[in-house]
Enzyme design. Structure first.
Site, PDB file in Angstrom:
ATOM      1  NE  ARG A 178     -13.599  54.575-119.168  1.00 35.03           N
ATOM      2  CZ  ARG A 178     -14.279  55.465-119.431  1.00 35.03           C
ATOM      3  NH1 ARG A 178     -13.967  56.244-120.556  1.00 35.03           N
ATOM      4  NH2 ARG A 178     -15.584  55.824-119.187  1.00 35.03           N
ATOM      5  NE  ARG A 196     -15.306  61.917-123.879  1.00 37.64           N
ATOM      6  CZ  ARG A 196     -14.762  60.720-124.193  1.00 37.64           C
ATOM      7  NH1 ARG A 196     -14.150  60.455-125.323  1.00 37.64           N
ATOM      8  NH2 ARG A 196     -15.134  59.559-123.569  1.00 37.64           N
ATOM      9  CG  HIS A 220     -11.474  62.430-122.099  1.00 38.03           C
ATOM     10  ND1 HIS A 220     -11.616  61.330-121.426  1.00 38.03           N
ATOM     11  CD2 HIS A 220     -12.661  62.640-121.719  1.00 38.03           C
ATOM     12  CE1 HIS A 220     -12.543  60.956-121.236  1.00 38.03           C
ATOM     13  NE2 HIS A 220     -13.476  61.784-121.180  1.00 38.03           N
ATOM     14  CG  ASP A 229      -9.170  58.696-121.393  1.00 41.82           C
ATOM     15  OD1 ASP A 229      -9.890  58.591-121.952  1.00 41.82           O
ATOM     16  OD2 ASP A 229      -9.583  59.622-120.248  1.00 41.82           O
TER      17      ASP A 229
HETATM   18  P1  6V0 Z   1     -25.901  65.177-116.638  1.00 40.43           P
HETATM   19  O1  6V0 Z   1     -26.606  64.016-115.857  1.00 40.43           O
HETATM   20  O2  6V0 Z   1     -26.724  65.936-117.765  1.00 40.43           O
HETATM   21  O3  6V0 Z   1     -25.525  66.474-115.901  1.00 40.43           O
HETATM   22  C1  6V0 Z   1     -25.357  67.726-116.162  1.00 40.43           C
HETATM   23  C2  6V0 Z   1     -25.744  68.783-115.077  1.00 40.43           C
HETATM   24  O4  6V0 Z   1     -25.455  69.904-115.464  1.00 40.43           O
HETATM   25  C3  6V0 Z   1     -27.319  68.521-115.029  1.00 40.43           C
HETATM   26  O5  6V0 Z   1     -27.709  68.552-113.589  1.00 40.43           O
HETATM   27  C4  6V0 Z   1     -27.873  70.105-115.352  1.00 40.43           C
HETATM   28  O6  6V0 Z   1     -28.915  70.600-114.880  1.00 40.43           O
HETATM   29  C5  6V0 Z   1     -26.609  70.785-115.163  1.00 40.43           C
HETATM   30  N1  6V0 Z   1     -26.199  72.091-115.874  1.00 40.43           N
HETATM   31  C6  6V0 Z   1     -26.684  72.487-117.088  1.00 40.43           C
HETATM   32  N2  6V0 Z   1     -26.340  73.817-117.524  1.00 40.43           N
HETATM   33  C7  6V0 Z   1     -25.959  74.172-115.987  1.00 40.43           C
HETATM   34  C8  6V0 Z   1     -25.495  75.561-115.685  1.00 40.43           C
HETATM   35  N3  6V0 Z   1     -25.693  76.638-116.646  1.00 40.43           N
HETATM   36  N4  6V0 Z   1     -25.164  75.831-114.064  1.00 40.43           N
HETATM   37  C9  6V0 Z   1     -25.200  74.784-113.595  1.00 40.43           C
HETATM   38  N5  6V0 Z   1     -25.679  73.359-113.956  1.00 40.43           N
HETATM   39  C10 6V0 Z   1     -25.839  73.387-114.965  1.00 40.43           C
HETATM   40  O7  6V0 Z   1     -24.615  64.799-117.411  1.00 40.43           O
HETATM   41  P2  6V0 Z   1     -23.575  63.955-116.746  1.00 40.43           P
HETATM   42  O8  6V0 Z   1     -23.300  64.182-115.359  1.00 40.43           O
HETATM   43  O9  6V0 Z   1     -23.317  62.447-117.035  1.00 40.43           O
HETATM   44  O10 6V0 Z   1     -22.058  64.877-117.563  1.00 40.43           O
HETATM   45  C11 6V0 Z   1     -21.703  65.819-117.364  1.00 40.43           C
HETATM   46  C12 6V0 Z   1     -20.486  66.304-117.975  1.00 40.43           C
HETATM   47  O11 6V0 Z   1     -19.300  65.532-117.726  1.00 40.43           O
HETATM   48  C13 6V0 Z   1     -20.704  66.153-119.522  1.00 40.43           C
HETATM   49  O12 6V0 Z   1     -20.020  67.204-120.624  1.00 40.43           O
HETATM   50  C14 6V0 Z   1     -19.963  64.627-119.952  1.00 40.43           C
HETATM   51  O13 6V0 Z   1     -19.821  64.552-121.220  1.00 40.43           O
HETATM   52  C15 6V0 Z   1     -18.938  64.895-118.994  1.00 40.43           C
HETATM   53  N6  6V0 Z   1     -18.083  63.710-118.516  1.00 40.43           N
HETATM   54  C16 6V0 Z   1     -16.800  63.680-118.525  1.00 40.43           C
HETATM   55  C17 6V0 Z   1     -15.836  62.518-118.143  1.00 40.43           C
HETATM   56  C18 6V0 Z   1     -14.400  62.786-118.183  1.00 40.43           C
HETATM   57  O14 6V0 Z   1     -13.745  61.809-118.214  1.00 40.43           O
HETATM   58  N7  6V0 Z   1     -14.124  64.109-118.097  1.00 40.43           N
HETATM   59  C19 6V0 Z   1     -16.477  61.358-117.851  1.00 40.43           C
HETATM   60  C20 6V0 Z   1     -17.988  61.338-118.053  1.00 40.43           C
HETATM   61  C21 6V0 Z   1     -18.966  62.420-118.317  1.00 40.43           C
END
Ligand code: 6V0
Length: 304
Positions: A151, A88, A175, A148
């Site tokens: 889980r 991360r 996390h 977490d």
């Molecule tokens: P993803 O499916 O790639 O979605 C990310 C989205 O962000 C995409 O649709 C991009 O287009 C959009 N994006 C990128 N830059 C911008 C911007 N400047 N403005 C607006 N939108 C933008 O990723 P996913 O949804 O799988 O994960 C998103 C984030 O959540 C990541 O950082 C993961 O690591 C995090 N997670 C956090 C968790 C937690 O417990 N806190 C759990 C799972 C994932």
């Protein structure tokens, strides 16, 4: 009665699933989807709208930052997803730049909502957001170790054959890889968890490494985090005073200050109303301090 509005920024796997969860559970009147990929946000909004005959009356649309005006909660899940094998913290630099722009844009249109951060590394992104907005700390919340802990409770429940909702057990700290299980306080109805050291170690390892396993199997994790974010939103919208392991700024918490970490917090309409100080064992206190130091080192190295 005034309408409740939630904005989701970043409509990828996590953002879209979170929005869909909020829609299914009829949490708000208005749901706004914002993504740099406007087609993705528009497509998801249309798709969700077509489901409205089957659920309650939520207005969903793909919007822009001016739609943050009047939002009670702004959820940020934008950013780069964790790559297979990527820690991360490797994500940090990629996501920090994205956050700078997003927060500037939000601040132009909202100064009294709650910012709920899920993007990783979530504790550092939440700390940055707090520093940058200069909002009262209770209104910047990271999803922390709520996922977490869920889980962890699920895995303990499986082992004992007990509903995970009846398992009281906490994962605290980062996390991520330096998080820790608070076995000294884990209980079912006040009785200690009847598991040997080996089983406990395996349960914690499976908890800590769950994201790696899911990501290598299907590329991303999103269902359980969406439910965790929905849980935090509900605690805020209903002014519940629920105790949730979210990420917040610590002030002299077992000697730790000036870092966001996941610990049990009382969450209500104001955001994080109170941080609960767990009676940790000496070993757990040491582990928590190590988790804090890891994040503080990273924050320092980013500022150099
Ligand atoms: P993803 O499916 O790639 O979605 C990310 C989205 O962000 C995409 O649709 C991009 O287009 C959009 N994006 C990128 N830059 C911008 C911007 N400047 N403005 C607006 N939108 C933008 O990723 P996913 O949804 O799988 O994960 C998103 C984030 O959540 C990541 O950082 C993961 O690591 C995090 N997670 C956090 C968790 C937690 O417990 N806190 C759990 C799972 C994932």
């Amino acid at each position: 009665m005034s309408k409740t509005k939630i904005v989701v920024i970043g409509v990828g796997a996590v953002g879209a699933t979170t929005a869909y969860t909020l829609l299914l559970r009829e949490r708000v009147d208005e749901l706004v989807l914002i993504d740099v990929n406007k087609d993705k946000a528009r497509g998801d909004a249309i798709d969700m709208n077509h489901g409205l005959p089957f659920v309650g009356k939520t207005k969903v649309w793909a919007g822009d930052y001016e739609d943050c005006r009047g939002a009670s909660i702004i959820i940020i899940t934008a950013g780069a997803a964790q790559r297979p094998g990527e820690t991360r913290v490797d994500l940090l630099k990629r996501n920090a730049a994205i956050f700078e722009n997003i927060i500037d844009a939000v601040l132009q249109h909202n100064d009294d909502g709650i910012l709920l951060i899920a993007s990783n590394p979530v504790d550092i992104m939440s700390y940055f957001t707090w520093r940058k907005t200069q909002w009262p700390v209770e209104r910047i919340i990271g999803s922390g170790t709520l996922l977490d802990s869920a889980r962890f409770r699920y895995l303990i429940g499986e082992e004992l054959g007990i509903d995970p909702r009846s398992i009281h057990a906490h994962i605290i700290g980062e996390h991520g890889d330096s998080e820790l299980p608070v076995w000294s306080l884990a209980n079912v109805a006040g009785t200690s968890i009847p598991l040997g050291e080996e089983k406990k170690e395996r349960i914690f390892a499976n908890t800590r490494d769950a994201a790696y396993e899911i990501i290598s199997a299907k590329g991303a994790t999103y269902y359980a985090i969406a439910l965790a974010l929905d849980r935090i939103c509900t605690a805020i919208l209903r002014d519940e005073g629920a105790v949730l392991n979210v990420s917040t700024l610590l002030k002299d918490y077992h000697g730790i200050s000036d870092v966001y970490l996941g610990v049990p917090c009382v969450v209500d309409r104001s955001g994080v109303r109170e941080v609960l100080k767990l009676s940790l064992s000496e070993r757990e206190q040491r582990q928590l301090r190590m988790s804090a130091e890891k994040l503080q080192d990273l924050i320092r190295s980013m500022n150099e």
